[in-house]
Design an enzyme around this catalytic site. Sequence first.
Site, short mmCIF file in Angstrom:
data_model
loop_
_atom_site.label_atom_id
_atom_site.label_comp_id
_atom_site.label_asym_id
_atom_site.label_seq_id
_atom_site.Cartn_x
_atom_site.Cartn_y
_atom_site.Cartn_z
N TYR A 229 -6.04 1.25 9.94
CA TYR A 229 -6.66 -0.04 9.68
C TYR A 229 -7.75 -0.36 10.72
CZ TYR A 229 -3.07 -0.93 6.20
OH TYR A 229 -2.27 -0.86 5.09
N ASN B 214 4.53 1.99 13.53
CA ASN B 214 3.72 2.97 12.80
C ASN B 214 2.30 2.97 13.36
OD1 ASN B 214 2.41 4.62 10.99
ND2 ASN B 214 3.35 3.72 9.19
N VAL C 47 0.86 -1.19 0.00
CA VAL C 47 0.00 0.00 0.00
C VAL C 47 0.89 1.24 0.00
CG1 VAL C 47 -1.83 1.25 1.16
CG2 VAL C 47 -1.75 -1.26 1.29
N ARG D 186 -3.27 12.30 2.76
CA ARG D 186 -4.28 12.95 3.59
C ARG D 186 -5.50 13.40 2.77
NH1 ARG D 186 -2.44 13.73 8.70
NH2 ARG D 186 -0.18 13.56 9.00
N LYS D 187 -5.83 12.60 1.79
CA LYS D 187 -7.02 12.87 0.98
C LYS D 187 -7.97 11.67 0.98
CE LYS D 187 -4.55 16.01 -2.17
NZ LYS D 187 -5.27 17.24 -1.75
#
Length: 272
Positions: A231, A224, A185, A193-194
């Site tokens: 998720y 992270n 991914v 950030r969209k």
Amino acid sequence: MWTIPLGISVNTLSPNFNKLPLFYPSRVHQSSIPSHLSRSGICKASQVVEIFPIVSPEIVVREARIEDCWEVAETHCSSFFPEYSFPLDFVLRIDRLLALVFGLSVPTGCRRTCLVAVTSTSQDDDNNTFFIGDEDLKIAGFGAKISLNKGYVAGILTLDTVADFLPRKGPLRQRRTGIAYVSNVAVRERFRRKGIAKRLIAKAEAQARSWGCRSIALHCDLNNPGATNLYRSQGFKDIKIPEGAKWPQPRTSPDMQFNFMMKLLEKNRTNC
């Protein structure tokens, strides 16, 4: 329309390729890793949490096509290896391009595809797109039309049912079925950030359902928390690995630790 998987590289043009990861679960911020690891192939893809996501109406998520190969390779390498410079960065892109074009085989009964988030005005308008090759030029038996319209791919995601990173079942170590696996991914920096990562995940879930899968799984970097929260916000649950069990994990930096996550999907009548 023929679509492509995000294949696994087998290129040996450089000895450094043996040290590069094949799957990339999530992004590690540059400030959070030692400098000596920043050039070792550690994951740098964009799966950061989108606190105030603004979904771009001009972005379309679909399966990748043969003409997307170079852009997919470019997105992949620029996200995971942003510090690599010429000539290694170019060699990496060629390596990934070849992996895309020739990495077509999967075990019998399994599936693999690459999803791309693209700007809606790029691939649908041939007047705005420059191509190399045509249907008379064949690569791996398919028309080799490759787009050089740089930057129209905003993000990528790989989905498969090969189950290489899922625990085998039974004494015969049989391959797991009915579970789709997410990897690779990545979202280009200017498109982050969209809400694109969320749209890719949603499309992956829809694709998994169409394959008849009952659940979807992934590995996420423990360092992270932004990706983990992303998720979780999409319904993925942390799966505790039994003590002493040795479940397969992506081959990345030896210091990286993963959180295995899964999400149950709506039941379908068919199996993967």
